[in-house]
Design a protein around this motif. Structure first.
Motif, PDB file in Angstrom:
ATOM      1  N   UNK A 110     114.637  41.743  66.605  1.00  8.56           N
ATOM      2  CA  UNK A 110     114.320  40.671  65.585  1.00  8.56           C
ATOM      3  C   UNK A 110     114.037  39.467  66.713  1.00  8.56           C
ATOM      4  N   UNK A 111     112.713  38.909  66.330  1.00 15.49           N
ATOM      5  CA  UNK A 111     112.349  37.518  67.158  1.00 15.49           C
ATOM      6  C   UNK A 111     112.926  36.585  66.312  1.00 15.49           C
ATOM      7  N   UNK A 112     113.587  35.468  66.678  1.00 10.98           N
ATOM      8  CA  UNK A 112     114.051  34.392  66.183  1.00 10.98           C
ATOM      9  C   UNK A 112     113.283  33.147  66.521  1.00 10.98           C
ATOM     10  N   UNK A 113     112.563  32.363  65.866  1.00 12.54           N
ATOM     11  CA  UNK A 113     111.672  31.465  66.525  1.00 12.54           C
ATOM     12  C   UNK A 113     111.102  30.434  65.468  1.00 12.54           C
ATOM     13  N   UNK A 114     110.203  29.799  65.867  1.00 15.68           N
ATOM     14  CA  UNK A 114     109.396  28.879  64.996  1.00 15.68           C
ATOM     15  C   UNK A 114     107.998  29.220  64.485  1.00 15.68           C
ATOM     16  N   UNK A 122     108.218  26.164  60.404  1.00 17.12           N
ATOM     17  CA  UNK A 122     109.412  26.735  59.687  1.00 17.12           C
ATOM     18  C   UNK A 122     110.100  27.690  60.830  1.00 17.12           C
ATOM     19  N   UNK A 123     111.361  27.765  60.456  1.00 18.29           N
ATOM     20  CA  UNK A 123     112.298  28.613  61.322  1.00 18.29           C
ATOM     21  C   UNK A 123     112.005  30.130  60.735  1.00 18.29           C
ATOM     22  N   UNK A 124     111.749  31.098  61.424  1.00 15.32           N
ATOM     23  CA  UNK A 124     111.540  32.594  60.975  1.00 15.32           C
ATOM     24  C   UNK A 124     112.383  33.580  61.886  1.00 15.32           C
TER      25      UNK A 124
END
Length: 179
Positions: A110-114, A122-124
């Motif tokens: 999972x890539x956590x980013x914006x 938004x954060x995604x």
């Protein structure tokens, strides 16, 4: 980003793209899925050993087309591509690839980013699968988004009876490995 790999299409794209899928109901046709994609994508990924430390991907939304050309102009308008031509994903947390990322085995992560679309960020968390194939890192993934979160209204045209207020953003990226 290596955009010379593969070919662009709506159903079986073998090249780099960023796009969307939205369910809709059309007059006299019934249920269908609207697909829009842009092959005009740039970006970079930085890997340090077994950790992805940086990712930036930019998609030219003004180049997005759909699987029905009658949709193209309303989609461009809804995304306001004249003012906001680029959508951007930026990684905000490192990604642990686990042991031996050079093995060529697929890696689910999972890539956590914006994500920035239409000037709204938004954060995604994007579910991804990545694989090293020769000197190319192949990344595919998707995330469901709600259009209102990005100030995007569902386009209104006479043939469309209804369309979902959310959809799937999908991506297929080919990163060339540098020495």
């Amino acid at each position: 980003m290596d955009t010379s790999i593969g070919e662009f299409s709506y159903e079986d794209s073998t090249g780099t793209f960023v796009g969307f899928r939205v369910d809709e109901e059309l007059a006299s046709i019934g249920s269908t899925t609207a697909v829009g994609r842009t092959p005009v994508v740039t970006g970079s990924i930085t890997i340090d050993g077994e950790t992805v430390t940086a990712v930036t991907v930019e998609a030219d939304m003004s180049a997005i087309t759909t699987n029905d050309s009658r949709r193209d102009r309303p989609v461009q308008s809804a995304l306001n591509t004249a003012e906001f031509p680029t959508a951007v994903f930026t990684l905000t947390e490192p990604i642990d690839l686990g042991p031996d990322p050079d093995s060529g085995n697929p890696i689910a992560t999972t890539a956590v980013g914006e994500l920035t679309v239409k000037g709204t960020t938004q954060p995604v968390q994007i579910a991804l699968e990545a694989q090293l194939v020769d000197d190319t890192v192949v990344v595919v993934g998707s995330i469901e988004i709600v259009f209102a979160d990005y100030d995007v209204s569902v386009p209104r045209v006479p043939i469309v009876l209804s369309a979902e207020d959310h959809g799937i953003v999908e991506l297929q990226l080919f990163f060339a490995r540098s020495p």
